[in-house]
Design an enzyme around this catalytic site. Structure first.
Site, PDB file in Angstrom:
ATOM      1  N   ARG A 112       1.156  -1.256   0.133  1.00 53.04           N
ATOM      2  CA  ARG A 112      -0.016  -0.098  -0.182  1.00 53.04           C
ATOM      3  C   ARG A 112       0.882   1.235  -0.043  1.00 53.04           C
ATOM      4  O   ARG A 112       2.152   1.105   0.003  1.00 53.04           O
ATOM      5  CB  ARG A 112      -0.951   0.062   1.081  1.00 53.04           C
ATOM      6  CG  ARG A 112      -0.389   0.088   2.684  1.00 53.04           C
ATOM      7  CD  ARG A 112      -1.055   0.247   3.711  1.00 53.04           C
ATOM      8  NE  ARG A 112      -0.426   0.391   5.001  1.00 53.04           N
ATOM      9  CZ  ARG A 112      -1.092   0.377   6.088  1.00 53.04           C
ATOM     10  NH1 ARG A 112      -2.501  -0.112   6.403  1.00 53.04           N
ATOM     11  NH2 ARG A 112      -0.636   0.600   7.208  1.00 53.04           N
ATOM     12  N   GLU A 151      -3.036   7.989   7.287  1.00 55.08           N
ATOM     13  CA  GLU A 151      -1.509   8.093   7.748  1.00 55.08           C
ATOM     14  C   GLU A 151      -0.609   8.520   7.020  1.00 55.08           C
ATOM     15  O   GLU A 151       0.382   8.030   6.495  1.00 55.08           O
ATOM     16  CB  GLU A 151      -1.289   6.669   8.364  1.00 55.08           C
ATOM     17  CG  GLU A 151      -2.004   6.135   9.438  1.00 55.08           C
ATOM     18  CD  GLU A 151      -1.483   4.924  10.132  1.00 55.08           C
ATOM     19  OE1 GLU A 151      -0.577   4.031   9.556  1.00 55.08           O
ATOM     20  OE2 GLU A 151      -1.721   4.842  11.422  1.00 55.08           O
ATOM     21  N   CYS A 156       9.024  11.191  -1.355  1.00 59.45           N
ATOM     22  CA  CYS A 156       9.431  10.696  -2.502  1.00 59.45           C
ATOM     23  C   CYS A 156      10.796  11.594  -3.135  1.00 59.45           C
ATOM     24  O   CYS A 156      10.843  12.736  -2.958  1.00 59.45           O
ATOM     25  CB  CYS A 156       8.388  10.828  -3.576  1.00 59.45           C
ATOM     26  SG  CYS A 156       8.599  10.050  -5.138  1.00 59.45           S
ATOM     27  N   GLU A 304      -7.513   4.842  15.917  1.00 61.95           N
ATOM     28  CA  GLU A 304      -7.166   3.292  15.880  1.00 61.95           C
ATOM     29  C   GLU A 304      -6.282   3.030  17.101  1.00 61.95           C
ATOM     30  O   GLU A 304      -5.301   3.864  17.524  1.00 61.95           O
ATOM     31  CB  GLU A 304      -6.332   3.054  14.630  1.00 61.95           C
ATOM     32  CG  GLU A 304      -6.902   3.305  13.129  1.00 61.95           C
ATOM     33  CD  GLU A 304      -5.952   2.898  12.016  1.00 61.95           C
ATOM     34  OE1 GLU A 304      -4.837   2.351  12.450  1.00 61.95           O
ATOM     35  OE2 GLU A 304      -6.091   3.390  10.990  1.00 61.95           O
ATOM     36  N   PHE A 354      -3.213 -11.455  10.930  1.00 61.38           N
ATOM     37  CA  PHE A 354      -2.811 -11.820  12.257  1.00 61.38           C
ATOM     38  C   PHE A 354      -3.000 -10.636  13.256  1.00 61.38           C
ATOM     39  O   PHE A 354      -2.513 -10.511  14.231  1.00 61.38           O
ATOM     40  CB  PHE A 354      -1.630 -12.544  12.428  1.00 61.38           C
ATOM     41  CG  PHE A 354      -1.709 -13.772  11.724  1.00 61.38           C
ATOM     42  CD1 PHE A 354      -2.427 -14.889  12.172  1.00 61.38           C
ATOM     43  CD2 PHE A 354      -0.829 -14.231  10.529  1.00 61.38           C
ATOM     44  CE1 PHE A 354      -2.401 -16.265  11.556  1.00 61.38           C
ATOM     45  CE2 PHE A 354      -0.654 -15.466  10.016  1.00 61.38           C
ATOM     46  CZ  PHE A 354      -1.672 -16.237  10.439  1.00 61.38           C
ATOM     47  N   HIS A 355      -3.598  -9.405  12.491  1.00 56.20           N
ATOM     48  CA  HIS A 355      -3.650  -8.375  13.507  1.00 56.20           C
ATOM     49  C   HIS A 355      -4.916  -8.439  14.534  1.00 56.20           C
ATOM     50  O   HIS A 355      -6.074  -8.947  13.936  1.00 56.20           O
ATOM     51  CB  HIS A 355      -3.769  -7.107  12.654  1.00 56.20           C
ATOM     52  CG  HIS A 355      -3.692  -5.827  13.363  1.00 56.20           C
ATOM     53  ND1 HIS A 355      -4.449  -5.437  14.205  1.00 56.20           N
ATOM     54  CD2 HIS A 355      -2.815  -4.828  13.195  1.00 56.20           C
ATOM     55  CE1 HIS A 355      -3.938  -4.026  14.628  1.00 56.20           C
ATOM     56  NE2 HIS A 355      -3.144  -4.013  14.206  1.00 56.20           N
TER      57      HIS A 355
HETATM   58  C1  GAL Z   1      -2.398   1.554  10.970  1.00 55.45           C
HETATM   59  C2  GAL Z   1      -3.090   1.693   9.617  1.00 55.45           C
HETATM   60  C3  GAL Z   1      -4.277   0.672   9.497  1.00 55.45           C
HETATM   61  C4  GAL Z   1      -3.458  -0.576  10.030  1.00 55.45           C
HETATM   62  C5  GAL Z   1      -3.167  -0.627  11.293  1.00 55.45           C
HETATM   63  C6  GAL Z   1      -2.482  -1.882  11.870  1.00 55.45           C
HETATM   64  O1  GAL Z   1      -0.988   2.078  10.627  1.00 55.45           O
HETATM   65  O2  GAL Z   1      -3.860   2.836   9.518  1.00 55.45           O
HETATM   66  O3  GAL Z   1      -4.707   0.482   8.175  1.00 55.45           O
HETATM   67  O4  GAL Z   1      -2.614  -0.878   8.944  1.00 55.45           O
HETATM   68  O5  GAL Z   1      -2.232   0.357  11.336  1.00 55.45           O
HETATM   69  O6  GAL Z   1      -2.092  -1.762  12.996  1.00 55.45           O
END
Ligand code: GAL
Length: 659
Positions: A112, A151, A156, A304, A354-355
């Site tokens: 990504r 994020e 670049c 998050e 696995f998150h």
């Molecule tokens: C963040 C991100 C999410 C996911 C998450 C995993 O950095 O915005 O898409 O990847 O971490 O911890």
């Protein structure tokens, strides 16, 4: 924030990626969300390829159904612009949209973030998609917030980026003479004679010009911000009443959040404390206080976090039962009006399979999901906290350009990490239940009784004058070592240091002397203490010497200046001594903590009328509390004290008449 929390209370939910699941699962998702008290989900962050399967095509049908389903269930959508991960067709057809690293290697699709924010093709395609998304969903009953990109943070070195860098430099300097002067290009024969010679700091045989590096970092942060703004403007024009956010990453070095935060309506953050980090609770508190600072003291939002282990550390420790709740309530106590997670349902495939999630692979009939449901009920009980402020009389100064400049190669020591310095000074305040605002050096400091500047290597004349005026007007200031060293071009300020703060500090120095081993100091007329890493040869010029090195030279100085007091540290005291110093600073400033007595590991923070006590320690403790009060989480009325088991939290509202 109020448009989100009004009528909903605290926000609860997470990233929702229904495109990874057959539609039958969506119905179950929504039922489970309702049962858990979820009221906001972030949708579509990585759905570009699903919406635009080939250039110019649009497939919104599935997203219509998702949003309708959410609206039907009374769950709000934080709808994302999916521009953080362009589809493979973008990189395949237009490889110039892909980012290039400092060695000139192109980074490919397959993960990504594969875009260059300076690429005209990427920008045009991203904005076209955002326009259609906004046109389609403006007025949709589920739409409550826009989540722009994800994020932001990668730079670049491609030719488009170099051209944009030159344009940014022309704007900053006007002509090449000014640029050559600012970059000090008489050093190592670096003089530029044409704009086209200027490139981003690509990999070079030896240490790159630090002023060029600093400007590239400024440019990189600004360039991403320009793209964020472009998307935001499209959204704002179509939905002026829908708040806009993008998710920050705490003390994330590449992006200067002080310049970003005023550009969005809601400050939101992604935060993943490491269960293996013994300082995790303090680090989290500091980071939450940064977010509150970025939000200008208003509520922000934890966008998050993880319910238990993440999958991107080498060895991912889970969170013990109760830890998820403790961490979430810590953010709420420190000003977050919501508690959201990555992600709602654990992915079966892909890099994050696995998150942790709110619904684990094993499904809803699990300990973890039971905790998720119970936590939804906690947050409902705390609904009245939404919108209330956290008041602080202490400010901690943090600055991105200073951080960038300090960490350039070719310095006396690489062991002065500005974020670790903040943490060192923050810890004793946290232990004392003293609330702290994190502020930029340009902040209006007049409302604070104590201002701490653990490190400000780069300082502008204006910010130095503001610190000086603050003390003259009665403030208490503490400045840590290796501060005030360079100007905004990263040129060393000559003369005895810290040149622009010499007057206010009543002291000045002449040599920076990184230490080869432990450092012994002594309080004037008192005990010895240890310091680490760094010493300076300084002399008092009006200040009193509060502590000295074994050589007798000053290590800590205190200067009565105007109506206030300024302290200077010429070394880095170990935690015990820093705690003692903190007590002296608090005494000078007349600041006390939320409660007079706090057992180790217990965090105390007052938000509006509610006193939160959070036990991060391993022992059950008894904490005396003001009576009469009510614990909003349990409805109980503690009688002069509370008992907190490990990971327990209480949220006490005074029931005293008149409070
Ligand atoms: C963040 C991100 C999410 C996911 C998450 C995993 O950095 O915005 O898409 O990847 O971490 O911890």
């Amino acid at each position: 924030m109020h448009s989100l929390t009004g009528g909903r209370g605290l926000l609860y939910g997470g990233d929702y990626n229904p495109e990874q699941w057959p539609e039958e699962v969506w119905q179950e998702d929504v039922e489970l969300m309702k049962a858990a008290g979820v009221n906001l989900v972030t949708v579509g962050v990585f759905s570009w390829a699903r919406i635009e399967p080939e250039p110019g095509a649009r497939d919104f049908g599935w997203l219509d159904r998702v949003l309708d389903l959410l609206a039907g269930a009374g769950i709000a959508a934080d709808l994302a612009t999916p521009t953080a991960s362009p589809p493979p067709w973008m990189g395949h057809r237009w490889p110039e949209t892909l980012p290039v690293d400092e060695s000139g290697h192109r980074l490919w699709y397959g993960a990504r973030n594969q875009f260059c924010a300076s690429s005209p093709v990427y920008r045009e395609r991203a904005l076209a998609l955002v326009t259609d998304l906004a046109d389609r969903y403006a007025g949709h009953p589920a739409l409550a917030m826009w989540h722009v990109g994800n994020e932001y943070g990668q730079f670049c070195h491609c030719d488009d980026a170099a051209a944009a860098f030159r344009a940014w430099l022309r704007e900053r300097y006007g002509d090449l003479d000014a640029l050559n002067e600012a970059w000090g290009t008489t050093f190592w024969s670096q003089r530029y004679s044409e704009w086209d010679e200027i490139i981003t700091p690509r990999r070079a045989p030896y240490i790159i010009n630090p002023s060029q590096q600093l400007d590239y970092r400024r440019f990189g942060s600004d360039e991403l911000l320009a793209h964020f703004r472009a998307e935001r403007d499209v959204l704002r024009a179509r939905t002026p009443d829908i708040p806009i956010t993008t998710n920050f990453m705490g003390f994330f070095k590449p992006v200067d959040y002080w310049s970003w935060a005023p550009e969005e309506d809601v400050v939101s953050n992604d935060y993943y404390p490491d269960p293996a980090d013994p300082q995790a609770a303090v680090r989290a508190a500091l980071t939450h206080d940064l977010m509150r600072g970025l939000a200008g003291g208003r509520p922000w939002m934890l966008m998050e976090q993880a319910t238990t282990g993440v999958n991107w550390r080498p060895h991912n420790l889970p969170k013990p039962p109760g830890q998820m709740r403790l961490e979430s309530l810590q953010a709420v106590a420190r000003g977050s009006d919501g508690s959201c997670y990555f992600q709602w349902r654990a992915s079966r495939f892909g890099a994050e399979r696995f998150h942790a999630a709110m619904v684990p692979h094993a499904g809803p009939d699990t300990r973890l999901h039971a905790e998720v449901r119970a936590h939804g009920a906690d947050l409902r009980r705390l609904a009245s906290v939404a919108g209330t402020p956290v008041e602080s009389r202490v400010a901690l100064v943090h600055d991105w350009p200073s951080w960038w400049a300090l960490e350039e190669r070719g310095r006396p020591s690489d062991r002065i990490d500005p974020v670790e310095r903040l943490l060192e000074h923050y810890r004793p305040l946290w232990e004392r239940g003293v609330s702290v605002d994190v502020v930029p050096p340009s902040a209006d400091l007049s409302g604070y009784a104590l201002v701490l500047v653990p490190n400000l290597y780069l300082i502008s004349d204006r910010d130095a004058a503001s610190l000086t005026a603050y003390v003259r007007g009665g403030g208490v200031l503490m400045v840590g070592p290796f501060s005030g060293v360079v100007d905004p071009r990263a040129h060393v300020r000559t003369g005895r240091f810290p040149a622009p703060l010499r007057e206010v500090l009543g002291a000045s120095g002449e040599e920076w002397r990184p230490a080869g081993g432990p450092i012994t100091c002594r309080w004037a007329g008192g005990a010895e203490f240890a310091a680490h890493t760094w010493t300076e040869l300084v002399r008092a010029e009006g200040a009193e010497t509060v502590a000295s090195f074994a050589s007798g030279e000053p290590a800590v100085l205190r200067h009565a200046y105007g109506e206030g007091t300024a302290w200077y540290l010429a070394t880095l005291p170990e935690p015990g001594a820093l705690a003692e110093l903190t007590d002296r600073l608090l005494a000078d400033a007349g600041v006390t903590g939320a409660l007079p007595e706090l057992p180790p590991g217990v965090e105390a923070v007052r938000r509006g009328p509610v006193l939160f006590l959070l036990n991060h320690g391993g022992d059950t403790v008894r904490v005396p509390v003001p009576a009469p009060s009510e614990d909003l989480l349990t409805g109980s009325a503690p009688d002069g004290h509370v008992i907190l088991a490990p990971r327990d939290v209480v949220a006490l509202r005074s029931t005293h008449l008149g409070d």
